[in-house]
Design a protein around this motif. Structure first.
Motif, PDB file in Angstrom:
ATOM      1  N   SER A  72       4.720  -6.434 -16.912  1.00 34.33           N
ATOM      2  CA  SER A  72       4.679  -5.541 -15.752  1.00 34.33           C
ATOM      3  C   SER A  72       6.085  -5.073 -15.397  1.00 34.33           C
ATOM      4  N   ALA A  73       6.221  -3.793 -15.094  1.00 32.77           N
ATOM      5  CA  ALA A  73       7.511  -3.236 -14.702  1.00 32.77           C
ATOM      6  C   ALA A  73       7.684  -3.313 -13.192  1.00 32.77           C
ATOM      7  N   VAL A  74       8.838  -3.817 -12.774  1.00 35.21           N
ATOM      8  CA  VAL A  74       9.225  -3.850 -11.360  1.00 35.21           C
ATOM      9  C   VAL A  74      10.492  -3.014 -11.238  1.00 35.21           C
ATOM     10  N   VAL A  75      10.473  -2.006 -10.371  1.00 35.84           N
ATOM     11  CA  VAL A  75      11.612  -1.113 -10.215  1.00 35.84           C
ATOM     12  C   VAL A  75      12.375  -1.459  -8.943  1.00 35.84           C
ATOM     13  N   ARG A  76      13.703  -1.575  -9.066  1.00 30.71           N
ATOM     14  CA  ARG A  76      14.525  -1.800  -7.874  1.00 30.71           C
ATOM     15  C   ARG A  76      15.287  -0.527  -7.519  1.00 30.71           C
ATOM     16  N   PRO A  77      14.867   0.179  -6.461  1.00 35.32           N
ATOM     17  CA  PRO A  77      15.652   1.313  -5.973  1.00 35.32           C
ATOM     18  C   PRO A  77      17.009   0.834  -5.466  1.00 35.32           C
ATOM     19  N   ALA A  78      17.910   1.780  -5.284  1.00 40.86           N
ATOM     20  CA  ALA A  78      19.254   1.414  -4.840  1.00 40.86           C
ATOM     21  C   ALA A  78      19.297   0.981  -3.383  1.00 40.86           C
ATOM     22  N   TRP A  79      18.272   1.355  -2.605  1.00 38.41           N
ATOM     23  CA  TRP A  79      18.302   1.033  -1.175  1.00 38.41           C
ATOM     24  C   TRP A  79      16.900   1.159  -0.596  1.00 38.41           C
ATOM     25  N   ASN A  80      16.696   0.582   0.553  1.00 43.11           N
ATOM     26  CA  ASN A  80      15.447   0.691   1.289  1.00 43.11           C
ATOM     27  C   ASN A  80      15.425   2.052   1.982  1.00 43.11           C
ATOM     28  N   ASP A  81      15.131   3.065   1.205  1.00 44.69           N
ATOM     29  CA  ASP A  81      15.226   4.454   1.661  1.00 44.69           C
ATOM     30  C   ASP A  81      13.913   5.166   1.349  1.00 44.69           C
ATOM     31  N   ALA A  82      13.348   5.840   2.345  1.00 46.24           N
ATOM     32  CA  ALA A  82      12.036   6.464   2.173  1.00 46.24           C
ATOM     33  C   ALA A  82      12.027   7.510   1.075  1.00 46.24           C
ATOM     34  N   VAL A  83      13.117   8.235   0.912  1.00 41.57           N
ATOM     35  CA  VAL A  83      13.180   9.272  -0.125  1.00 41.57           C
ATOM     36  C   VAL A  83      13.164   8.641  -1.506  1.00 41.57           C
ATOM     37  N   LEU A  84      13.977   7.594  -1.702  1.00 41.14           N
ATOM     38  CA  LEU A  84      13.991   6.911  -2.992  1.00 41.14           C
ATOM     39  C   LEU A  84      12.646   6.245  -3.275  1.00 41.14           C
ATOM     40  N   ILE A  85      12.078   5.610  -2.263  1.00 40.57           N
ATOM     41  CA  ILE A  85      10.777   4.962  -2.436  1.00 40.57           C
ATOM     42  C   ILE A  85       9.737   5.983  -2.883  1.00 40.57           C
ATOM     43  N   LYS A  86       9.703   7.121  -2.223  1.00 43.44           N
ATOM     44  CA  LYS A  86       8.758   8.188  -2.567  1.00 43.44           C
ATOM     45  C   LYS A  86       8.952   8.643  -4.004  1.00 43.44           C
ATOM     46  N   GLN A  87      10.194   8.835  -4.406  1.00 42.43           N
ATOM     47  CA  GLN A  87      10.451   9.342  -5.758  1.00 42.43           C
ATOM     48  C   GLN A  87      10.017   8.356  -6.830  1.00 42.43           C
ATOM     49  N   TYR A  88      10.322   7.062  -6.620  1.00 37.86           N
ATOM     50  CA  TYR A  88       9.942   6.082  -7.641  1.00 37.86           C
ATOM     51  C   TYR A  88       8.438   5.864  -7.693  1.00 37.86           C
ATOM     52  N   LEU A  89       7.771   5.920  -6.548  1.00 38.84           N
ATOM     53  CA  LEU A  89       6.313   5.831  -6.563  1.00 38.84           C
ATOM     54  C   LEU A  89       5.704   7.063  -7.233  1.00 38.84           C
ATOM     55  N   ASP A  90       6.260   8.227  -6.953  1.00 38.12           N
ATOM     56  CA  ASP A  90       5.726   9.464  -7.529  1.00 38.12           C
ATOM     57  C   ASP A  90       5.820   9.489  -9.051  1.00 38.12           C
ATOM     58  N   ILE A  91       6.852   8.865  -9.621  1.00 43.08           N
ATOM     59  CA  ILE A  91       6.982   8.891 -11.085  1.00 43.08           C
ATOM     60  C   ILE A  91       6.161   7.781 -11.746  1.00 43.08           C
ATOM     61  N   GLY A  92       5.487   6.953 -10.930  1.00 39.75           N
ATOM     62  CA  GLY A  92       4.563   5.993 -11.521  1.00 39.75           C
ATOM     63  C   GLY A  92       4.887   4.531 -11.341  1.00 39.75           C
ATOM     64  N   ALA A  93       5.984   4.205 -10.652  1.00 36.63           N
ATOM     65  CA  ALA A  93       6.269   2.795 -10.378  1.00 36.63           C
ATOM     66  C   ALA A  93       5.199   2.246  -9.442  1.00 36.63           C
ATOM     67  N   GLN A  94       4.668   1.096  -9.747  1.00 32.49           N
ATOM     68  CA  GLN A  94       3.666   0.463  -8.888  1.00 32.49           C
ATOM     69  C   GLN A  94       4.233  -0.701  -8.086  1.00 32.49           C
ATOM     70  N   THR A  95       5.282  -1.318  -8.603  1.00 29.77           N
ATOM     71  CA  THR A  95       5.901  -2.448  -7.917  1.00 29.77           C
ATOM     72  C   THR A  95       7.368  -2.141  -7.659  1.00 29.77           C
ATOM     73  N   LEU A  96       7.774  -2.264  -6.396  1.00 36.68           N
ATOM     74  CA  LEU A  96       9.148  -2.000  -5.999  1.00 36.68           C
ATOM     75  C   LEU A  96       9.771  -3.261  -5.416  1.00 36.68           C
TER      76      LEU A  96
END
Length: 256
Positions: A72-96
């Motif tokens: 399973s892939a877990v993606v760590r965004p650079a920060w707790n930021d709504a824009v980054l969260i949205k982008q990583y979810l939109d490209i298919g990340a399921q676990t952040l």
């Protein structure tokens, strides 16, 4: 696609992971086929971003399952930021895995950013990779069911807020960041310090007592085993950069 990582955490089972900071789809595919339960794809301390992560997620999906099954892939965004969260979810990340979450208010912000209205504040797009470019008509209504949200507590102050963070519906796991925690406690670079180790052990027990999954990165096998015995559920026990560096330097020392 069902989120096996999230489901396994809910079952109370342990998952062994590998930490990847090399932003290369080739490396991601290699690691994802090695048999680990999960792989952390980093963008906080790695030179990677959204376009690069699309290719790494594709590589993880394409990897041939290892001995333990699919990783399973877990993606760590650079920060707790709504824009980054949205982008990583939109490209298919399921676990952040979101870094440096200090309290329940910041955790609540993260939860809202992973859910569409009226449950949250995630921005709506009708044609992104996560919904198979709009072909999955039910995505907007059920995406949150397979979204797994992990938050990092990595300061002395954040440890005091564990119960407040854990009680929030939408937090699936709490990750203890040993490096930042040791620095916060006045022992930079020394996560083995008895004070730091005691704080980690206490945090694992408290997180588990709240009914949430504790996690940590620990390449020291003895300490990783100790934390697993205490109840840690998702533990990364190896790092690609460190493993590569130590291996190639070991090989050189045999001839010099």
């Amino acid at each position: 696609m069902p989120n096996q990582f999230k489901r396994t955490l809910k079952e109370g089972k342990q998952q062994i992971g590998i930490w990847s900071s090399i932003p290369s789809p080739f490396v991601t595919e290699l690691l994802a086929g090695s048999g680990y339960d999960w792989i952390l794809l980093d963008t906080e301390h790695a030179p990677a971003g959204v376009p690069q992560m699309i290719e790494q997620l594709r590589a993880a999906d394409a990897a041939r399952p290892g001995a333990g099954g699919r990783t399973s892939a877990v993606v760590r965004p650079a920060w707790n930021d709504a824009v980054l969260i949205k982008q990583y979810l939109d490209i298919g990340a399921q676990t952040l895995l979101l870094p440096f979450v200090q309290n329940a208010e910041e955790a609540h912000y993260a939860i809202a950013a992973t859910r569409y209205p009226p449950l949250g504040t995630r921005g709506v797009s009708g044609a992104m990779r996560a919904s198979n470019f709009g072909r999955n008509a039910s995505y907007l209504h059920c995406a949150h069911e397979d979204t797994c949200l992990l938050v990092q507590v990595e300061t002395r102050e954040a440890l005091a807020e564990i119960e407040g963070i854990a009680r929030l519906d939408g937090i699936d796991g709490i990750f203890i960041g040993p490096s930042d925690l040791s620095a916060s406690m006045g022992h930079p670079g020394d996560s083995k310090h008895p004070e730091v180790d005691a704080a980690i052990c206490d945090a694992i027990v408290r997180i588990r007592a709240c009914g949430k999954a504790p996690g940590i990165l620990m390449a020291d096998a003895a300490r990783a085993s100790k934390y697993l015995q205490l109840g840690a559920q998702f533990v990364a026990v190896a790092m690609d950069v460190g493993a590569l560096r130590m291996s190639i330097e070991h090989s050189l020392r045999q001839f010099r």
